[in-house]
Design a protein around this motif. Structure first.
Motif, PDB file in Angstrom:
ATOM      1  N   THR A  68     -74.347  15.356 -62.898  1.00 27.34           N
ATOM      2  CA  THR A  68     -75.190  15.945 -61.855  1.00 27.34           C
ATOM      3  C   THR A  68     -76.595  15.387 -61.991  1.00 27.34           C
ATOM      4  OG1 THR A  68     -73.873  17.976 -61.911  1.00 27.34           O
ATOM      5  CG2 THR A  68     -76.019  18.095 -60.822  1.00 27.34           C
TER       6      THR A  68
ATOM      7  N   ILE B  95     -68.384  10.559 -60.954  1.00 27.22           N
ATOM      8  CA  ILE B  95     -67.279  11.143 -61.719  1.00 27.22           C
ATOM      9  C   ILE B  95     -66.943  10.163 -62.842  1.00 27.22           C
ATOM     10  CG2 ILE B  95     -64.877  11.914 -61.659  1.00 27.22           C
ATOM     11  CD1 ILE B  95     -65.267  12.711 -58.768  1.00 27.22           C
TER      12      ILE B  95
ATOM     13  N   TYR C  87     -68.269  15.205 -64.734  1.00 25.18           N
ATOM     14  CA  TYR C  87     -69.160  14.897 -63.619  1.00 25.18           C
ATOM     15  C   TYR C  87     -70.621  14.907 -64.058  1.00 25.18           C
ATOM     16  CZ  TYR C  87     -71.028  14.871 -58.875  1.00 25.18           C
ATOM     17  OH  TYR C  87     -71.694  14.531 -57.724  1.00 25.18           O
TER      18      TYR C  87
ATOM     19  N   PHE D 179     -68.560  16.260 -54.642  1.00 25.95           N
ATOM     20  CA  PHE D 179     -68.698  15.451 -55.844  1.00 25.95           C
ATOM     21  C   PHE D 179     -68.676  13.977 -55.442  1.00 25.95           C
ATOM     22  CE2 PHE D 179     -66.548  19.391 -57.049  1.00 25.95           C
ATOM     23  CZ  PHE D 179     -67.376  19.855 -58.066  1.00 25.95           C
TER      24      PHE D 179
ATOM     25  N   CYS E 103     -64.598  24.313 -56.651  1.00 27.37           N
ATOM     26  CA  CYS E 103     -64.940  24.164 -58.067  1.00 27.37           C
ATOM     27  C   CYS E 103     -64.690  25.496 -58.765  1.00 27.37           C
ATOM     28  CB  CYS E 103     -66.399  23.738 -58.225  1.00 27.37           C
ATOM     29  SG  CYS E 103     -66.932  23.640 -59.953  1.00 27.37           S
TER      30      CYS E 103
END
Length: 334
Positions: free
Chosen positions: A166, A209, A164, A204, A195
């Motif tokens: 961020t 992703i 992922y 998310f 998580c």
């Protein structure tokens, strides 16, 4: 807060509004408190729904086209239903538009009752026949395959390993998540999950992703994990988050519509805005991505970070790259 008392998703509210007018027509003069109890919402939510009904009605949307009601103290009566009690007859164009909308809804993650949507779609397609049987494929924007993969994991109750990105911290991490639900917010698909890395419930974004692997183990959501209330949006400013102050020109006033601002003041041709951010790293990249009409007024730390990043970028442009050298080596790391 229980789902009955406070859930305010778009799907829930649409279903409530569709039921509200027939309910009130059958109970003229009902007390708002009694109606709220029957409908499973708070009195405040019901009053907000009634305010929304004031602007609902038939095309033309003039005084004689909109749903109308009368209040007598804490009692409410529908005085004009805008034809909602009449049998619905769709033109071919209306039927086709409704079919396309329902197909889109069926593809939307987080739909409260997907089976009900598919049943309604089947009925309209059956009634419309060849008129609505056009070969139209409806897909949501973004990575549809990724959304389907996430939705399948949610429905199958499987844990996921994801890579992922961020954006707020400009970093990519790998983590194992236990999905709770899929949902849409601001036209973006999200998976809400426990998580294991953060030991908390996190959202998310599907398009951030980079990789996903379904694990050979069921999702293990701990008892304390609860879905977040997203009725006010994904980002909810709070007093503990950093507060930044920007002076913006006319071309950047869209910021006040796109981001929740605590204050907006006019300074002649320019505006001064105060808004909360997740962290100053996010704010630095946000400001650097804007035009020259934006000036950081506070905090001083953010102004310094923006200035240093801009100077480093200009220096990188001024540094010659020798033949055969790696161009990336000339760019200072931030």
């Amino acid at each position: 807060m229980s789902a009955k008392a406070g859930t305010r998703t778009s799907a829930d509210r649409l279903a409530r509004l569709l039921n509200l007018v027939p309910y009130l027509l059958a109970r003229p003069g009902i007390e708002i408190a009694e109606a709220a109890g029957d409908l499973g919402v708070t009195e405040r939510q019901l009053r907000e729904d009634l305010e929304l009904l004031w602007v609902c009605g038939l095309p033309g949307y003039g005084p004689g086209d909109l749903i109308d009601m009368a209040f007598d103290g804490d009692r409410v009566t529908i005085t004009y239903d805008a034809g909602i009690d009449r049998p619905l007859r769709l033109t071919p164009d209306e039927a086709l538009a409704l079919v396309v909308a329902l197909r889109m809804l069926a593809e939307t993650p987080g739909v409260a009752n997907r089976e009900a949507v598919e049943r309604a779609l089947a009925k309209i397609e059956d009634a419309g026949g060849d008129l609505v049987a056009a070969p139209v494929e409806v897909r949501l924007p973004g990575d549809a395959r990724r959304v389907e993969q996430l939705r399948a994991a949610v429905e199958g109750g499987r844990a996921l390993r994801i890579t992922y990105y961020t954006w707020a911290r400009d970093e990519t991490t790998e983590r194992v998540i236990d999905p709770l639900r899929m949902l849409m917010s601001d036209s973006r698909a999200y998976v809400e999950a426990w998580c294991r890395r953060a030991e908390a419930v996190r959202l998310f974004r599907a398009d951030r992703i980079d990789a996903v692997t379904e694990l050979d183990e069921p999702a293990m959501v701990p008892p304390q994990a609860r879905p977040q209330d997203l009725s006010e949006g994904v980002f909810r400013p709070s007093p503990d988050l950093p507060l930044i102050t920007l002076r913006i020109g006319r071309g950047e006033r869209w910021i006040t519509e796109y981001y929740p601002c605590e204050r907006v003041e006019s300074d002649g041709e320019q505006w001064v805005v105060w808004l909360r951010v997740t962290d100053l790293g996010w704010a630095r990249r946000f400001v650097l991505g804007l035009g020259s009409e934006v000036t950081v007024l506070a905090p001083a730390e953010l102004a310094e970070q923006v200035r240093d990043s801009a100077v480093a970028a200009l220096e990188a442009y001024a540094t010659p790259v020798l033949p055969g050298a790696d161009p990336a080596a000339a760019v200072p790391r931030q």
